[in-house]
Design a protein around this motif. Sequence first.
Motif, PDB file in Angstrom:
ATOM      1  N   ARG A   1     -24.349 104.351  69.972  1.00 41.80           N
ATOM      2  CA  ARG A   1     -23.467 105.524  69.939  1.00 41.80           C
ATOM      3  C   ARG A   1     -24.019 106.636  70.814  1.00 41.80           C
ATOM      4  N   ARG A   2     -25.351 106.772  70.825  1.00 44.10           N
ATOM      5  CA  ARG A   2     -25.961 107.882  71.565  1.00 44.10           C
ATOM      6  C   ARG A   2     -26.219 107.526  73.021  1.00 44.10           C
ATOM      7  N   ALA A   3     -26.769 106.334  73.274  1.00 43.55           N
ATOM      8  CA  ALA A   3     -27.093 105.924  74.637  1.00 43.55           C
ATOM      9  C   ALA A   3     -25.901 105.260  75.317  1.00 43.55           C
ATOM     10  N   GLY A   4     -24.785 105.184  74.630  1.00 41.89           N
ATOM     11  CA  GLY A   4     -23.571 104.602  75.178  1.00 41.89           C
ATOM     12  C   GLY A   4     -22.382 105.178  74.442  1.00 41.89           C
ATOM     13  N   PHE A   5     -21.341 104.389  74.347  1.00 39.70           N
ATOM     14  CA  PHE A   5     -20.116 104.830  73.691  1.00 39.70           C
ATOM     15  C   PHE A   5     -19.758 103.921  72.519  1.00 39.70           C
ATOM     16  N   GLY A   6     -20.804 103.439  71.837  1.00 38.89           N
ATOM     17  CA  GLY A   6     -20.587 102.593  70.681  1.00 38.89           C
ATOM     18  C   GLY A   6     -20.460 101.131  71.064  1.00 38.89           C
ATOM     19  N   ALA A   7     -20.375 100.284  70.043  1.00 38.11           N
ATOM     20  CA  ALA A   7     -20.293  98.842  70.286  1.00 38.11           C
ATOM     21  C   ALA A   7     -19.689  98.151  69.075  1.00 38.11           C
ATOM     22  N   GLN A   8     -19.029  97.033  69.320  1.00 33.88           N
ATOM     23  CA  GLN A   8     -18.546  96.207  68.229  1.00 33.88           C
ATOM     24  C   GLN A   8     -19.723  95.528  67.533  1.00 33.88           C
ATOM     25  N   TYR A   9     -19.470  95.051  66.319  1.00 37.73           N
ATOM     26  CA  TYR A   9     -20.553  94.506  65.501  1.00 37.73           C
ATOM     27  C   TYR A   9     -21.211  93.294  66.155  1.00 37.73           C
ATOM     28  N   ALA A  10     -20.428  92.465  66.839  1.00 34.90           N
ATOM     29  CA  ALA A  10     -21.007  91.284  67.488  1.00 34.90           C
ATOM     30  C   ALA A  10     -22.010  91.687  68.567  1.00 34.90           C
ATOM     31  N   GLU A  11     -21.707  92.731  69.313  1.00 34.40           N
ATOM     32  CA  GLU A  11     -22.660  93.207  70.316  1.00 34.40           C
ATOM     33  C   GLU A  11     -23.896  93.789  69.651  1.00 34.40           C
ATOM     34  N   LEU A  12     -23.713  94.486  68.531  1.00 33.71           N
ATOM     35  CA  LEU A  12     -24.872  95.021  67.808  1.00 33.71           C
ATOM     36  C   LEU A  12     -25.782  93.892  67.342  1.00 33.71           C
ATOM     37  N   GLU A  13     -25.190  92.818  66.841  1.00 34.59           N
ATOM     38  CA  GLU A  13     -25.997  91.669  66.428  1.00 34.59           C
ATOM     39  C   GLU A  13     -26.734  91.067  67.614  1.00 34.59           C
ATOM     40  N   GLU A  14     -26.037  90.937  68.731  1.00 37.04           N
ATOM     41  CA  GLU A  14     -26.642  90.365  69.936  1.00 37.04           C
ATOM     42  C   GLU A  14     -27.817  91.214  70.416  1.00 37.04           C
ATOM     43  N   ARG A  15     -27.626  92.515  70.448  1.00 35.06           N
ATOM     44  CA  ARG A  15     -28.690  93.399  70.912  1.00 35.06           C
ATOM     45  C   ARG A  15     -29.834  93.465  69.902  1.00 35.06           C
ATOM     46  N   THR A  16     -29.521  93.419  68.618  1.00 33.70           N
ATOM     47  CA  THR A  16     -30.570  93.434  67.596  1.00 33.70           C
ATOM     48  C   THR A  16     -31.448  92.196  67.709  1.00 33.70           C
ATOM     49  N   ALA A  17     -30.838  91.063  68.038  1.00 36.92           N
ATOM     50  CA  ALA A  17     -31.627  89.834  68.218  1.00 36.92           C
ATOM     51  C   ALA A  17     -32.610  89.980  69.383  1.00 36.92           C
ATOM     52  N   LYS A  18     -32.229  90.713  70.413  1.00 35.44           N
ATOM     53  CA  LYS A  18     -33.140  90.972  71.535  1.00 35.44           C
ATOM     54  C   LYS A  18     -34.267  91.913  71.122  1.00 35.44           C
ATOM     55  N   GLY A  19     -33.953  92.839  70.207  1.00 37.04           N
ATOM     56  CA  GLY A  19     -34.936  93.819  69.773  1.00 37.04           C
ATOM     57  C   GLY A  19     -34.631  95.203  70.317  1.00 37.04           C
ATOM     58  N   TYR A  20     -35.058  96.200  69.559  1.00 41.76           N
ATOM     59  CA  TYR A  20     -34.795  97.596  69.926  1.00 41.76           C
ATOM     60  C   TYR A  20     -35.472  97.948  71.248  1.00 41.76           C
ATOM     61  N   ASP A  21     -36.742  97.618  71.392  1.00 38.63           N
ATOM     62  CA  ASP A  21     -37.486  97.976  72.604  1.00 38.63           C
ATOM     63  C   ASP A  21     -36.861  97.339  73.836  1.00 38.63           C
ATOM     64  N   ALA A  22     -36.494  96.050  73.726  1.00 37.09           N
ATOM     65  CA  ALA A  22     -35.894  95.347  74.860  1.00 37.09           C
ATOM     66  C   ALA A  22     -34.545  95.959  75.222  1.00 37.09           C
ATOM     67  N   THR A  23     -33.783  96.375  74.220  1.00 38.09           N
ATOM     68  CA  THR A  23     -32.480  96.982  74.488  1.00 38.09           C
ATOM     69  C   THR A  23     -32.637  98.330  75.172  1.00 38.09           C
ATOM     70  N   VAL A  24     -33.606  99.118  74.737  1.00 42.49           N
ATOM     71  CA  VAL A  24     -33.864 100.391  75.402  1.00 42.49           C
ATOM     72  C   VAL A  24     -34.182 100.166  76.877  1.00 42.49           C
ATOM     73  N   GLU A  25     -35.036  99.180  77.161  1.00 45.55           N
ATOM     74  CA  GLU A  25     -35.390  98.914  78.555  1.00 45.55           C
ATOM     75  C   GLU A  25     -34.185  98.418  79.351  1.00 45.55           C
ATOM     76  N   GLU A  26     -33.341  97.615  78.726  1.00 50.59           N
ATOM     77  CA  GLU A  26     -32.139  97.137  79.404  1.00 50.59           C
ATOM     78  C   GLU A  26     -31.212  98.294  79.736  1.00 50.59           C
TER      79      GLU A  26
ATOM     80  N   PRO B   1      -8.026  93.231  69.226  1.00 53.28           N
ATOM     81  CA  PRO B   1      -9.031  92.192  68.966  1.00 53.28           C
ATOM     82  C   PRO B   1     -10.195  92.671  68.110  1.00 53.28           C
ATOM     83  N   GLY B   2     -10.614  93.914  68.290  1.00 51.10           N
ATOM     84  CA  GLY B   2     -11.714  94.423  67.467  1.00 51.10           C
ATOM     85  C   GLY B   2     -11.315  94.585  66.020  1.00 51.10           C
ATOM     86  N   VAL B   3     -10.071  94.970  65.777  1.00 54.12           N
ATOM     87  CA  VAL B   3      -9.574  95.091  64.406  1.00 54.12           C
ATOM     88  C   VAL B   3      -9.456  93.704  63.779  1.00 54.12           C
TER      89      VAL B   3
END
Length: 469
Positions: free
Chosen positions: A16-41, A390-392
């Motif tokens: 929400r802060r570093a972008g404009f939000g995300a659907q839950y599937a993207e949150l799961e995908e990014r969480t699997a990568k890890g917070y630090d890796a997502t920040v670097e990406e 689709p998100g709904v």
Amino acid sequence: MADQNHDIALMAHLMRRAGFGAQYAELEERTAKGYDATVEELLNPDVNPHGMDLDVAERCFIEWSHQTRGVPEYFAFRMINSRCQLEEKMVLFWHGILCTADSKTQSYPTSYDEIEMFRQLGMGSFRDLLVGISRDPAMIFFLDNCLSHKGAINENYGRELLELFSMGVGMDGEFNYTEDDVKECARAFTGWTIANNVPGQPYGRYHAQFVYNPEDHDEGIKTFLGETGNFNGEDVIDIIAKQPATARFISRHLYSYFISDEAQVPSWMETPPKDPETIKMLEDEYFRSGYNIKSMLRVLFHSDAFKNARFQRVKSPVETVMGTLRLVGDWTEPKPGFEFIFDEMKHMGQELFNPPSVEGWHTGQEWIDGGTLVHRINFTADFVGDVNQPGVREIINRLADAGPVISPEQMVDTTCLLMGHYELADETRQMMAASLEKGGTIHTDTEEFGTRVSELLQMIVATKEYIYA
């Protein structure tokens, strides 16, 4: 499961802060990568991952004319679809600080060049960004530096460079510069002009070009912020960049944009930062990194202040609209009618390419009044209430996975999680559960279930909690 929910909640906050939000599937995908890796990406975006360049977009969006180039709509389309979410968020950040307005420039091709400059320089050296904006034809025209000449200076750009673009009027109750500094700054920028006029007549819209005219540059000795020499514009920027006031100014802007709403900029001279420790940490990184914005952002995103600041910022209209569209999955490809999206942000108080003044938009609670709040609620409710989005549909399907029957409390809680771990006040949560209970047992395998989910989504986006990011 608790740890996983915590990690996804933190990732939702980051997006929400570093972008404009995300659907839950993207949150799961990014969480699997890890917070630090997502920040670097986010800090190191790929080359052209946006899926559509402007020339292609003009062919697909039939209502975009070549004369306007559809630049505001294209900017908004990239916010929705770019994987480089932080890059687009930083373009919006600088657009609200280093302000020009189409109401005066009236040249979208020139404004487009400015936005591209923000993309290229917006996470690099602040010193280089100040040089870039000083050479930006839209800015030169907007603040009249093309009318500033040797022996007959125009102070507009020199004044705003110091007051609104780099240092601020004052810090800790003391002024950061004098009127003489403004005049000497303006002298240093004489000769920085444009090769051709910006307005569109008589040949139509075209890109304006920066040019340095040495014959019009004041070569005299200048004294600026306590230093004396035959300064030009870059020399002045070098002096500005090393000022403690500049480190404070940029740090407070980053804090207010990414962590928690600060006081408005005009009051910063007399109003200390709300979080001096975090501001000092950002100031230190500004100097340690050689004025590097990306390094400051890395420190910010890893700070406890950022991680603990969930829902402490009022969403801007752009964040509200873009976040809602990313949530529901609309406008992932061209189709007619995109001007409506642009107009909705305008009606909520934020028109891209037309900030109200060179001071930019006032933020925080000033985004909200009776009229703009109604626009926010109506816009978001219309989109989340459409079960064909689709998100709904994804939220409906994930809720249905809970079993053939779901309790009202579970439905409210899970829906809030799927929207990005929103947190409702207990009273609001209980009220929504009670409203669902009145409709009878909630069966997830019926056609009626989708309608009940959409109605719940509409209730959630109408809460005060959804106003915050």
